[in-house]
Structure formats: structure tokens, C-alpha cells
Design an enzyme around this catalytic site. Sequence first.
Site, PDB file in Angstrom:
ATOM      1  N   SER A   1     -12.939  10.106   0.515  1.00 55.32           N
ATOM      2  CA  SER A   1     -13.355   8.780   0.962  1.00 55.32           C
ATOM      3  C   SER A   1     -14.289   8.851   2.166  1.00 55.32           C
ATOM      4  CB  SER A   1     -12.126   7.943   1.349  1.00 55.32           C
ATOM      5  OG  SER A   1     -11.299   7.715   0.232  1.00 55.32           O
TER       6      SER A   1
ATOM      7  N   HIS B   1     -16.395   6.068  -3.064  1.00 54.71           N
ATOM      8  CA  HIS B   1     -16.423   7.138  -4.058  1.00 54.71           C
ATOM      9  C   HIS B   1     -17.508   6.800  -5.090  1.00 54.71           C
ATOM     10  CE1 HIS B   1     -12.638   9.220  -2.864  1.00 54.71           C
ATOM     11  NE2 HIS B   1     -12.410   8.041  -2.332  1.00 54.71           N
TER      12      HIS B   1
ATOM     13  N   HIS C   1      -8.083   8.421  -8.192  1.00 55.30           N
ATOM     14  CA  HIS C   1      -6.760   8.569  -7.579  1.00 55.30           C
ATOM     15  C   HIS C   1      -5.683   8.136  -8.572  1.00 55.30           C
ATOM     16  CE1 HIS C   1      -9.634   8.043  -4.286  1.00 55.30           C
ATOM     17  NE2 HIS C   1      -8.804   8.724  -3.517  1.00 55.30           N
TER      18      HIS C   1
ATOM     19  N   TYR D   1      -3.204   6.279  -8.060  1.00 59.28           N
ATOM     20  CA  TYR D   1      -2.845   4.865  -7.915  1.00 59.28           C
ATOM     21  C   TYR D   1      -3.793   3.938  -8.669  1.00 59.28           C
ATOM     22  CZ  TYR D   1      -6.349   4.862  -4.135  1.00 59.28           C
ATOM     23  OH  TYR D   1      -7.496   5.002  -3.396  1.00 59.28           O
ATOM     24  N   GLU D   2      -4.903   4.477  -9.161  1.00 55.78           N
ATOM     25  CA  GLU D   2      -5.806   3.670  -9.974  1.00 55.78           C
ATOM     26  C   GLU D   2      -5.308   3.528 -11.409  1.00 55.78           C
ATOM     27  OE1 GLU D   2     -10.136   4.356  -9.197  1.00 55.78           O
ATOM     28  OE2 GLU D   2      -9.360   5.982  -7.931  1.00 55.78           O
TER      29      GLU D   2
ATOM     30  N   ALA E   1      -9.818  12.319   3.177  1.00 59.84           N
ATOM     31  CA  ALA E   1      -9.430  11.606   4.392  1.00 59.84           C
ATOM     32  C   ALA E   1      -7.906  11.590   4.454  1.00 59.84           C
ATOM     33  CB  ALA E   1      -9.979  10.187   4.376  1.00 59.84           C
TER      34      ALA E   1
ATOM     35  N   MET F   1      -3.682  10.408  -0.181  1.00 60.74           N
ATOM     36  CA  MET F   1      -3.360   9.921  -1.521  1.00 60.74           C
ATOM     37  C   MET F   1      -4.134  10.667  -2.604  1.00 60.74           C
ATOM     38  SD  MET F   1      -3.347   5.837  -0.677  1.00 60.74           S
ATOM     39  CE  MET F   1      -2.510   5.197   0.786  1.00 60.74           C
ATOM     40  N   SER F   2      -4.454  11.930  -2.380  1.00 57.61           N
ATOM     41  CA  SER F   2      -5.278  12.668  -3.344  1.00 57.61           C
ATOM     42  C   SER F   2      -5.044  14.159  -3.186  1.00 57.61           C
ATOM     43  CB  SER F   2      -6.761  12.340  -3.102  1.00 57.61           C
ATOM     44  OG  SER F   2      -7.171  12.803  -1.822  1.00 57.61           O
TER      45      SER F   2
ATOM     46  N   ASN G   1      -6.826   8.501  11.057  1.00 57.39           N
ATOM     47  CA  ASN G   1      -5.889   7.626  11.770  1.00 57.39           C
ATOM     48  C   ASN G   1      -4.603   8.388  12.044  1.00 57.39           C
ATOM     49  OD1 ASN G   1      -5.696   7.013   8.608  1.00 57.39           O
ATOM     50  ND2 ASN G   1      -3.658   6.742   9.488  1.00 57.39           N
TER      51      ASN G   1
ATOM     52  N   HIS H   1      -8.089   0.685   4.660  1.00 57.29           N
ATOM     53  CA  HIS H   1      -9.101   1.491   3.978  1.00 57.29           C
ATOM     54  C   HIS H   1     -10.447   1.387   4.695  1.00 57.29           C
ATOM     55  CE1 HIS H   1     -10.821   3.835   0.791  1.00 57.29           C
ATOM     56  NE2 HIS H   1     -11.708   2.904   0.514  1.00 57.29           N
TER      57      HIS H   1
END
Length: 275
Positions: free
Chosen positions: A31, A62, A84, A86-87, A114, A212-213, A236, A248
Site C-alpha cells: 500500500s 494498489h 488481499h 479480505y477482498e 505497510a 493484512m498481507s 502507525n 487506510h
Amino acid sequence: MDGIATPGEAAKAIAERAGSLRPRIGIVLGSGLGGLAERIEDAVTISYADLPGFPRPGVHGHAGQLVLGTLGGQPVACMRGRVHLYEGAGPAAIKVPIRALKLAGCDTLLLTCAAGSLRTEVGPGRLMAITDHINMQGGNPLVGPNDDAFGPRFPGLKDAWDPTLTAHLASTAAELGIDLAQGVYAAWLGPCFETPAEVRMLKVLGADAVGMSTVPECIVARHCGLTVVGCAVITNLGVGLGDGEVSHDQTLRSATAAAADLERLVIGFLEGMKR
């Protein structure tokens, strides 16, 4: 996404556009980190839509492009964006792109992402070499029938993140004056950010950063014999560890701010691989 497309079909499409170039290093950009692809020389850009079996990312930041060319003196195939879990694509969606890079000629995979830091001393803007991972995503891309042409039924992950290449990444950072942390990456399913209690849990489990990846790609790559090295851009502090915003948009802003160091590090890393 073409659910019946094979890595061989995607690799053939890559070869048709690559000409005489045979990529050695595969790169996946996370990201807000797609700018590195703009540094590739003699670039040939292919939309994922033109690569059979490549799932198209639906998340801002992306681009969904494969960029072929030379970076740091090395022939590369650079994935500008990823899908990802979650998609909703499912863990198996990771397999075609990574295996296609293997068939196209790559022997090494450099993964970037990230991530949120679980260590208050490693704050936004820092880079972290990934030394190991914890899979908290509730799935594995190798579930289902094994394809023996790519790897064994039960692959080992003792050195999933190659120690030699990680050491080279660290020495490159030191030469360039880049403050590179090292740590364990926890893969979270998302799309929700973690709760404060979940952040505390991940710290107890031994994680240093969370995203998340990245882990599904590492698993597929190691299964098919690719050597893997990884670098997370810390965007963060984990929820509850600081007062900053976690969103995001904030992730993209922080990743963009740290991208210059990542670009210098990756190019120096690749140049060093030629020595």
C-alpha cells in the site's frame, strides 16, 4: 479473475511482453509503495487484466500492474499492488501470480508492505526487515490438492525469510544510513484494524508488527522454491500504543513519506546482489 487460469498461462503472457528480458527478482509493492516501479529502467507495464489468473486489487494504493525491466542492475518483475484476503478472493488467489513469477525466471521474491508497529520505539516512517512471521489469517493458500510440480505437500518454513538475504538487507541499510529495524510480522485478516486487546495479544505472541498481507505470498513462494526477503514500512503504532490516527488514508500518507528510504534500500540491495 479467471478461476481456471494456470501459472503457465500467466508466465507465457509475461514472456510475450518481456522480449529478451528474463526477470531474476520478483518484487511485490504494498500500500502506497508503488512509486518504486517508476524507477525501473526500460520498463514494460502489463495490466493484471491482461495476465490470466492475476486477481485485480480493489484497494486504493494498489495499481494492479506488473512492471518488467531493470532495477539496481537486476532484471525484475515488479507487482505494483496485490490482492488481499479480505477482498474475498480466497487464499488460492495468491498462487497464480507468485508461481507465474517463478516460471517467468525469478529465483528470489522481495516482499514489501505497510504495517503497524507493536513496538513503541519503532514508530511511523521506520523500515523493518521481516525475520519471521505469524499467520493469524485463518487460512493457508496451500490448502487443497497439492501441485507436485511446484513443491511438496508439507513444505518447511524454518527459514521462510532467508537469513542471508535479510542480513544483506541490513548491511545495505547500514551503508546507506537507513535506520532498519528487524522483527516478526503478524498477518491479520482485516479489513478491520486490530482492537487494543488484539494488539496486546499479538505482542504476547512475539509479533513486532502487524499487517493484512505478505504471509500468503511468502508461503506460496517458499513452496515453489523461491528465496524470500521482506521489508515492512511502519505507518502507525498499533491501536492503544499511541494517540495517532489509524486509518487506510493515514497508512497511505505514512507509506508515501517513507517510500524514499524504501526505494534507496531496495535499489542498494539489488545492486549489492550483483557484487
